[in-house]
Design a protein around this motif. Structure first.
Motif: not given
Length: 125
Positions: A27-41
């Protein structure tokens, strides 16, 4: 739906930089907000940064504010996380995620609809 693929991870020395692209298809990417997350062991996924559908609003975790920059190029269906002044505590698997509530820069993992597979970032001291 949208499919997300992160890349650009790797090993970097403390103080160095990496740029992580999150490439989208479907789907059109501009329809979405985007987040970055991170996970350490052994740890929970933590919010890193978010950007709304147009790129006009961004949000950052306090731990990365001033060091990381999130941006997007909707023509390329790509969101970027520029990481500067990296620290060993930044070591984690980094995930991008898409939020169909496109106007917001949400900070909670459960608020996102689609996730990439993650890319490993390791910062050595």
């Amino acid at each position: 739906q949208v499919q997300l693929v992160e890349s650009g991870g790797g090993l970097v020395q403390a103080g160095g930089s990496l740029r992580l692209p999150c490439a989208a298809s479907g789907r059109t990417f501009s329809n979405y907000a985007v987040g970055w997350f991170r996970q350490a062991p052994g740890k929970e996924r933590d919010f890193v940064a978010a950007i709304n559908w147009s790129g006009g609003s961004t949000a950052y975790a306090d731990s990365v504010k001033g060091r990381f920059t999130i941006s997007r190029d909707n023509a390329k269906n790509t969101v970027y996380l520029q990481m500067n002044s990296l620290k060993p505590e930044d070591t984690a698997v980094y995930y991008c995620a898409a939020d169909a509530s496109r106007y917001y820069t949400r900070r909670r993992e459960y608020e996102y609809d689609y996730w990439g597979q993650g890319t490993q970032v390791t910062v050595s001291s």
